[in-house]
Design an enzyme around this catalytic site. Sequence first.
Site, PDB file in Angstrom:
ATOM      1  N   ALA A  50     -42.596  -9.668 -26.492  1.00 21.23           N
ATOM      2  CA  ALA A  50     -43.286  -8.390 -26.641  1.00 21.23           C
ATOM      3  C   ALA A  50     -44.789  -8.579 -26.759  1.00 21.23           C
ATOM      4  CB  ALA A  50     -42.757  -7.653 -27.874  1.00 21.23           C
ATOM      5  N   PRO A  80     -34.371 -12.925 -29.364  1.00 23.07           N
ATOM      6  CA  PRO A  80     -35.231 -11.959 -30.065  1.00 23.07           C
ATOM      7  C   PRO A  80     -36.438 -11.575 -29.235  1.00 23.07           C
ATOM      8  CG  PRO A  80     -34.521 -13.665 -31.564  1.00 23.07           C
ATOM      9  CD  PRO A  80     -34.050 -14.089 -30.194  1.00 23.07           C
ATOM     10  N   CYS A  81     -36.710 -10.284 -29.153  1.00 24.12           N
ATOM     11  CA  CYS A  81     -37.761  -9.821 -28.250  1.00 24.12           C
ATOM     12  C   CYS A  81     -39.163 -10.086 -28.771  1.00 24.12           C
ATOM     13  CB  CYS A  81     -37.590  -8.343 -27.927  1.00 24.12           C
ATOM     14  SG  CYS A  81     -37.190  -7.288 -29.314  1.00 24.12           S
ATOM     15  N   GLN A  82     -39.330 -10.556 -30.022  1.00 23.61           N
ATOM     16  CA  GLN A  82     -40.676 -10.877 -30.497  1.00 23.61           C
ATOM     17  C   GLN A  82     -41.328 -11.939 -29.624  1.00 23.61           C
ATOM     18  OE1 GLN A  82     -37.956 -10.702 -32.357  1.00 23.61           O
ATOM     19  NE2 GLN A  82     -38.378 -10.111 -34.465  1.00 23.61           N
TER      20      GLN A  82
END
Length: 498
Positions: free
Chosen positions: A115, A110-112
């Site tokens: 980011a 997951p890119c959270q």
Amino acid sequence: MKRPPEKSILKKLERLAQGHKPRVLDLFAGCGGISLGFDAAGFQIDAAVEIDSAAVETHARNFHSHLTSELLAAHMKPRDLTRIEPDELTEELSLGPVADAFDVVVGGPPCQAYARVGRAKLRDVADHPSAFKVDPRGNLYLRYLHFVAATQPLALLMENVPDAMNYGGHNVMAEVAEALDELGYVARYSLINTAFHGVPQMRDRVFLVAHHRSLDSDVRFPEAANHLILPPGYAGTRAVALKFIDLFDKQYFVEADHGDTSLPGPVTTQDALGDLPPITLHLEGKLKRGARRFNEIVPYEPTCKLTRYARLMRQWKGFEAPDEGLRDHVIRYLPRDTDIFRHMPIGGEYPAAHATAVKLWEKRVRQIERRLKKTLSEKDRTALYAEMVPPYPVSNFPNRWWKLRPDAPSRTLLAHIGKDTYSHIHYDSAQARVISVREAARLQSFPDGFSFSGTMNPAYRQIGNAVPPIMAKSLATTMMETLQNAALRRSKRLVAAE
């Protein structure tokens, strides 16, 4: 001394040489953007791991609906990659020994975790020795590598946001490439914008591709299919991400192909959306607030001329458009903002939207005062202002709203679109609305026959989280060529040895 190839690797190459499709395990699969691209390139999607219940149901229904009800239910089960082991997965899905089950592993943590929007929260744990336990998202790529080591694929693909190249002061993608080197793989990564590959969306992502050394193949990335000049905002973001490459070992990084002016221009939002039926229910007072379910059919326009892209979206093999029409061509009901959407300029952002709202408020005040033949009180003016003008400070939310340009690709779709859709307001001022679920899917390059589980908000979120299938197909096609060539070489060696 050169390490001899593992038996499972050779066994898998021999299987491909016999004409079998490469089998894919999709980790952090979401609704299946990568899976769809690999399916279209000739791969076989055998398993996915995804924790979100709506997304995993979407994935299962689109890729495993041909299975028995018992096996389909097993594929629809949400799974936490931090809690399940590879052999448990293959046992639950009846796929046999884990080392023999898959030829390719794909996915992206997951890119959270990488980011910028999430970095403040992760700053204190970025270098913590137990960061995985403090915030498991930060080191989910370690679980990805754990599955690679256990499944021993011929090749793999990892996707993530550009900030993965400078997360907490270190280059996650370079570290993954180094770790894969220890596992017997040759890995390279590249920063690619999907608009160069036929997606009607300017979406920068990092893609890492690796081959097992036994394939004896260089890692290649697909050539650009389209050419464009990225807007300053994207160019600036890319420059920030790429400047850290020099601080780390450059041997793993490959510059993406951007083509040249001999290539066709990018697929525009009008190319992608222009054939879809107009939505005007909100203008007719026939729309209400609340969850939108996909239980009403919207037929296609019978005489609409199709662009090449629209034709692809309707005729994608295995995911052809339903004959009766679309079930997910639904929008949010935003009555306060209809006039703002209608009057704000094409390409306008939140400051333009706010200025438009203020002008509309001033006009309404004048109309009321003329009708009443008196000046409105400050209290009434303030109440009307609150009713008509969005409350967000202009300086704090410059990019919160954006009205699509019909002559250019869309800006990046994000998971946040599941909470509000102001970042993608339809370019057709006469419709005065945000994009529908199906239009979001079109911008992300999901074909019309790909269905999403859940209601409107979960569907938006699934779409925003996905890898565009057309981009995935472009990568998968290049990987398929490598695998087929390696299998052919293996087959020739076996024949020569007989």
